[in-house]
Design an enzyme around this catalytic site. Structure first.
Site, PDB file in Angstrom:
ATOM      1  CG  HIS A   1       7.638   5.043  30.845  1.00 34.71           C
ATOM      2  ND1 HIS A   1       9.075   5.150  30.368  1.00 34.71           N
ATOM      3  CD2 HIS A   1       7.908   4.063  30.430  1.00 34.71           C
ATOM      4  CE1 HIS A   1       9.778   4.003  29.952  1.00 34.71           C
ATOM      5  NE2 HIS A   1       9.064   3.189  30.129  1.00 34.71           N
TER       6      HIS A   1
ATOM      7  CG  HIS B   1      -4.440   9.208  12.740  1.00 38.50           C
ATOM      8  ND1 HIS B   1      -5.104   9.358  12.066  1.00 38.50           N
ATOM      9  CD2 HIS B   1      -5.093   8.712  13.928  1.00 38.50           C
ATOM     10  CE1 HIS B   1      -6.481   8.644  12.408  1.00 38.50           C
ATOM     11  NE2 HIS B   1      -6.151   8.275  13.402  1.00 38.50           N
TER      12      HIS B   1
HETATM   13  C1  LIG Z   1       0.301   0.222   4.473  1.00 40.68           C
HETATM   14  C2  LIG Z   1      -0.634   1.199   3.622  1.00 40.68           C
HETATM   15  C3  LIG Z   1      -0.746   2.469   4.004  1.00 40.68           C
HETATM   16  C4  LIG Z   1      -0.778   1.178   2.674  1.00 40.68           C
HETATM   17  O1  LIG Z   1      -2.052   1.834   1.520  1.00 40.68           O
HETATM   18  P1  LIG Z   1      -1.570   1.613  -0.158  1.00 40.68           P
HETATM   19  O2  LIG Z   1      -0.240   2.175  -0.560  1.00 40.68           O
HETATM   20  O3  LIG Z   1      -3.473   1.961  -0.837  1.00 40.68           O
HETATM   21  O4  LIG Z   1      -1.710   0.168  -0.307  1.00 40.68           O
HETATM   22  P2  LIG Z   1      -2.672  -0.941  -1.195  1.00 40.68           P
HETATM   23  O5  LIG Z   1      -4.012  -1.722  -0.560  1.00 40.68           O
HETATM   24  O6  LIG Z   1      -2.363  -0.533  -3.155  1.00 40.68           O
HETATM   25  O7  LIG Z   1      -1.869  -2.253  -0.980  1.00 40.68           O
HETATM   26  C5  LIG Z   1      -0.544  -2.323  -1.815  1.00 40.68           C
HETATM   27  C6  LIG Z   1       0.151  -4.032  -0.780  1.00 40.68           C
HETATM   28  O8  LIG Z   1       0.604  -3.894   0.013  1.00 40.68           O
HETATM   29  C7  LIG Z   1      -0.282  -5.022   0.948  1.00 40.68           C
HETATM   30  N1  LIG Z   1      -0.658  -3.916   2.137  1.00 40.68           N
HETATM   31  C8  LIG Z   1      -1.331  -2.764   2.775  1.00 40.68           C
HETATM   32  N2  LIG Z   1      -0.978  -2.859   3.451  1.00 40.68           N
HETATM   33  C9  LIG Z   1      -0.652  -3.746   4.659  1.00 40.68           C
HETATM   34  C10 LIG Z   1      -0.430  -3.122   5.841  1.00 40.68           C
HETATM   35  N3  LIG Z   1      -0.603  -2.461   6.998  1.00 40.68           N
HETATM   36  N4  LIG Z   1       0.515  -4.520   6.310  1.00 40.68           N
HETATM   37  C11 LIG Z   1       0.840  -5.679   5.338  1.00 40.68           C
HETATM   38  N5  LIG Z   1       0.591  -5.328   4.450  1.00 40.68           N
HETATM   39  C12 LIG Z   1      -0.451  -4.246   3.161  1.00 40.68           C
HETATM   40  C13 LIG Z   1      -0.997  -5.105  -0.007  1.00 40.68           C
HETATM   41  O9  LIG Z   1      -1.721  -6.438   0.117  1.00 40.68           O
HETATM   42  C14 LIG Z   1      -0.784  -5.004  -1.031  1.00 40.68           C
HETATM   43  O10 LIG Z   1      -0.557  -6.398  -1.816  1.00 40.68           O
HETATM   44  P3  LIG Z   1       0.527  -6.925  -3.281  1.00 40.68           P
HETATM   45  O11 LIG Z   1       0.250  -6.168  -4.108  1.00 40.68           O
HETATM   46  O12 LIG Z   1       1.109  -7.892  -2.989  1.00 40.68           O
HETATM   47  O13 LIG Z   1      -2.155  -7.582  -3.161  1.00 40.68           O
HETATM   48  C15 LIG Z   1      -2.462   0.588   3.452  1.00 40.68           C
HETATM   49  O14 LIG Z   1      -2.758  -0.381   3.353  1.00 40.68           O
HETATM   50  C16 LIG Z   1      -2.036   1.275   5.842  1.00 40.68           C
HETATM   51  O15 LIG Z   1      -2.754   0.028   6.554  1.00 40.68           O
HETATM   52  N6  LIG Z   1      -3.172   2.388   5.839  1.00 40.68           N
HETATM   53  C17 LIG Z   1      -3.124   2.314   7.567  1.00 40.68           C
HETATM   54  C18 LIG Z   1      -4.284   3.181   7.471  1.00 40.68           C
HETATM   55  C19 LIG Z   1      -4.592   2.893   9.215  1.00 40.68           C
HETATM   56  O16 LIG Z   1      -4.696   2.610  10.067  1.00 40.68           O
HETATM   57  N7  LIG Z   1      -5.446   4.171   9.073  1.00 40.68           N
HETATM   58  C20 LIG Z   1      -5.579   4.788  10.895  1.00 40.68           C
HETATM   59  C21 LIG Z   1      -7.504   5.173  10.439  1.00 40.68           C
HETATM   60  S1  LIG Z   1      -8.530   5.518  12.070  1.00 40.68           S
END
Ligand SMILES: CC(C)(COP(=O)(O)OP(=O)(O)OC[C@H]1O[C@@H](n2cnc3c(N)ncnc32)[C@H](O)[C@@H]1OP(=O)(O)O)[C@@H](O)C(=O)NCCC(=O)NCCS
Length: 219
Positions: A138, A147
């Site tokens: 709410h 998004h």
């Molecule tokens: C957080 C986020 C933006 C980071 O993206 P990124 O910059 O490409 O990050 P990377 O994949 O290079 O990961 C970097 C580090 O963060 C960690 N990490 C990434 N996403 C994480 C998350 N959600 N929670 C915890 N740790 C995360 C990885 O394990 C990595 O750790 P390491 O360096 O120790 O191996 C992405 O992982 C994320 O969660 N995006 C959300 C996407 C989503 O849900 N979109 C909707 C689609 S419908």
């Protein structure tokens, strides 16, 4: 009402499906096809709807409204402003199996997928995506070009700033504020308020210094 879908990727096809389901359930909006900047897919059919050409063809195709079906918030926002200047109208897409309270405000171009619940008093800004089965409790205030990912839960009285992505499965505690153009990582728990233009991850969610901004640009 003839609705043109901008984008023809996976997200756009979920938008097409929501429009087709809404139409079968009695909505006046009818999807007529997609526009996509990949010229090699022009003429293809997706969910029975044709890819009609590239995005710059918009004025050449008869339509009443369009919906921008591109997941990236920066790109979606840019296209929205461009189409707004061209005088386009934006359709609001709502899957018939979403539950929206009566006094919720939906901005133009909002897309709401199956299983979403939006509770009383909430405001959803223009060009925002409420992805599959997220719940918005709410009196939330959700900005434009946001998004909210699949399976996200937002408590009551939450604010989400313009352009922010709340990643799949994240939870935001009641009365918290998330700033503009930020990213809440998948599965994070927002316990503390989140400032503008940061990425937070974890439980409780904290600012991440080692994320990769280049990859983030594709979200
Ligand atoms: C957080 C986020 C933006 C980071 O993206 P990124 O910059 O490409 O990050 P990377 O994949 O290079 O990961 C970097 C580090 O963060 C960690 N990490 C990434 N996403 C994480 C998350 N959600 N929670 C915890 N740790 C995360 C990885 O394990 C990595 O750790 P390491 O360096 O120790 O191996 C992405 O992982 C994320 O969660 N995006 C959300 C996407 C989503 O849900 N979109 C909707 C689609 S419908």
């Amino acid at each position: 009402m003839r609705i043109l879908i901008v984008g023809a990727g996976g997200h756009a096809q979920v938008v097409a499906d929501a429009l087709q389901c809404a139409s079968k359930a009695g909505s006046i909006g009818q999807p007529i096809g997609y526009l996509d900047d990949n010229p090699t897919i022009t003429g293809e059919l997706r969910l029975g709807l044709p890819v009609l050409g590239t995005i710059d063809r918009v004025s050449a195709i008869e339509h009443d409204a369009l919906v921008i079906a591109i997941g990236n918030n920066h790109i979606r926002s840019k296209l929205y402003k461009q189409f707004q200047q061209q005088g386009e109208s934006f359709a609001t897409v709502c899957h018939p199996r979403a539950t929206i309270a009566h006094n919720v405000t939906l901005g133009p171009g909002v897309v709401i997928f199956a299983g979403v619940i939006v509770n009383t008093g909430s405001r959803i800004g223009a060009n925002t995506i409420l992805n599959t089965a997220c719940t918005i409790d709410h009196h939330n205030w959700i900005g434009d070009h946001v998004h909210i990912g699949p399976g996200v839960h937002l408590g009551g009285d939450v604010q989400i700033g313009t352009g922010t992505l709340v990643g799949i499965g994240a939870t935001v505690m009641p009365q918290r504020q998330v700033g503009t153009w930020s990213t809440v990582g998948a599965a994070a728990l927002v316990y503390y308020d989140v400032p503008d233009q940061v990425t937070v991850i974890g439980m409780p969610a904290q600012i991440s210094n080692h994320y990769n901004p280049k990859r983030l640009s594709t979200q």
